[in-house]
Design a protein around this motif. Structure first.
Motif, PDB file in Angstrom:
ATOM      1  N   ILE A  63      13.023   1.943  -5.409  1.00 17.83           N
ATOM      2  CA  ILE A  63      12.248   2.967  -6.456  1.00 17.83           C
ATOM      3  C   ILE A  63      10.914   2.846  -6.389  1.00 17.83           C
ATOM      4  CG2 ILE A  63      12.232   3.144  -8.994  1.00 17.83           C
ATOM      5  CD1 ILE A  63      15.157   1.863  -9.207  1.00 17.83           C
ATOM      6  N   ASN A  64      10.281   1.684  -6.495  1.00 12.00           N
ATOM      7  CA  ASN A  64       8.841   1.664  -6.792  1.00 12.00           C
ATOM      8  C   ASN A  64       8.253   2.441  -5.370  1.00 12.00           C
ATOM      9  OD1 ASN A  64       6.538   0.853  -8.001  1.00 12.00           O
ATOM     10  ND2 ASN A  64       6.366  -1.258  -7.077  1.00 12.00           N
ATOM     11  N   TRP A  65       7.213   3.043  -5.887  1.00 12.85           N
ATOM     12  CA  TRP A  65       6.637   4.148  -4.823  1.00 12.85           C
ATOM     13  C   TRP A  65       5.101   4.370  -5.343  1.00 12.85           C
ATOM     14  CZ3 TRP A  65       8.388   5.607  -0.100  1.00 12.85           C
ATOM     15  CH2 TRP A  65       7.849   6.665   0.294  1.00 12.85           C
ATOM     16  N   THR A  66       3.948   4.109  -4.352  1.00 12.52           N
ATOM     17  CA  THR A  66       2.567   4.065  -4.706  1.00 12.52           C
ATOM     18  C   THR A  66       2.075   5.000  -3.777  1.00 12.52           C
ATOM     19  OG1 THR A  66       1.937   2.356  -3.097  1.00 12.52           O
ATOM     20  CG2 THR A  66       2.672   1.780  -5.274  1.00 12.52           C
ATOM     21  N   ARG A  79       7.950   8.050  -8.195  1.00 16.83           N
ATOM     22  CA  ARG A  79       8.811   6.891  -8.585  1.00 16.83           C
ATOM     23  C   ARG A  79       9.953   7.465  -9.543  1.00 16.83           C
ATOM     24  NH1 ARG A  79       9.176   4.089 -12.982  1.00 16.83           N
ATOM     25  NH2 ARG A  79       9.787   1.985 -12.779  1.00 16.83           N
ATOM     26  N   ARG A  82      12.545   9.066  -7.555  1.00 16.19           N
ATOM     27  CA  ARG A  82      13.375   8.079  -6.811  1.00 16.19           C
ATOM     28  C   ARG A  82      14.427   7.477  -7.580  1.00 16.19           C
ATOM     29  NH1 ARG A  82      11.267   6.199  -1.614  1.00 16.19           N
ATOM     30  NH2 ARG A  82      11.764   4.040  -2.149  1.00 16.19           N
ATOM     31  N   GLU A  83      13.714   6.927  -8.892  1.00 14.21           N
ATOM     32  CA  GLU A  83      14.777   6.208  -9.899  1.00 14.21           C
ATOM     33  C   GLU A  83      15.849   7.307 -10.448  1.00 14.21           C
ATOM     34  OE1 GLU A  83      14.457   3.384 -13.797  1.00 14.21           O
ATOM     35  OE2 GLU A  83      12.866   4.616 -13.128  1.00 14.21           O
ATOM     36  N   ARG A 114      10.000   2.185   2.205  1.00 10.40           N
ATOM     37  CA  ARG A 114       8.386   2.254   1.973  1.00 10.40           C
ATOM     38  C   ARG A 114       7.587   1.760   2.955  1.00 10.40           C
ATOM     39  NH1 ARG A 114       7.299  -1.397  -3.191  1.00 10.40           N
ATOM     40  NH2 ARG A 114       5.531  -0.528  -2.919  1.00 10.40           N
TER      41      ARG A 114
END
Length: 149
Positions: A63-66, A79, A82-83, A114
């Protein structure tokens, strides 16, 4: 025989007269970052009625994306999107699930890694585990691996 002889020991968490020396609750895990709560608006949008949290590894891996991830993976992702994709997969699996006695449900989702090592999405198997929360309410936890239980 005194009236106290008929008193049954009080049951606490399934154990009689045992002193609890340590407990780690779901609330503790959420506070410590071992679990990450799903956003209520996204849960509602995906059709969930119960609280859901991800293990730290499931959250970081799927999930986490930067902005740095977008540069490394050479693709732009959001993000929240994705979630939502991740929440849609177990919701669909829950609706098709036929064994009410099974509290662990595997499901698959495709995610862009990622790490940037793969430019294409990869299929990942995650697990939704259904169980009681701190107050006995139904909660769902999404795991990367069953060893995280």
């Amino acid at each position: 025989m005194s009236k106290d002889d008929n008193v049954q020991p009080q049951q606490t968490f399934g154990f009689y007269d045992w002193e609890i020396i340590y407990s780690y609750t779901r609330a503790d895990a959420l506070r410590d970052g071992e679990l990450v709560a799903a956003g209520p608006a996204l849960l509602e949008q995906a059709g969930f009625r119960w609280p859901l949290a991800y293990t730290h590894s499931a959250f970081e891996g799927c999930i986490n994306w930067t902005g740095t991830d977008s540069h490394t993976a050479r693709t732009h992702e959001i993000r929240q999107a994705r979630e939502l994709v991740l929440l849609t997969a177990p919701n669909r699996a829950i609706r098709m699930h036929t064994n009410p006695d099974d509290n662990t449900l595997p499901f698959s989702v495709r995610v862009t890694p990622r790490t940037g090592h793969a430019l294409e999405q990869q299929q990942v198997t995650l697990y939704a585990v259904f169980g009681p929360g701190d107050e006995g309410e139904l909660v769902i936890t999404v795991l990367f691996d069953l060893t995280e239980l």
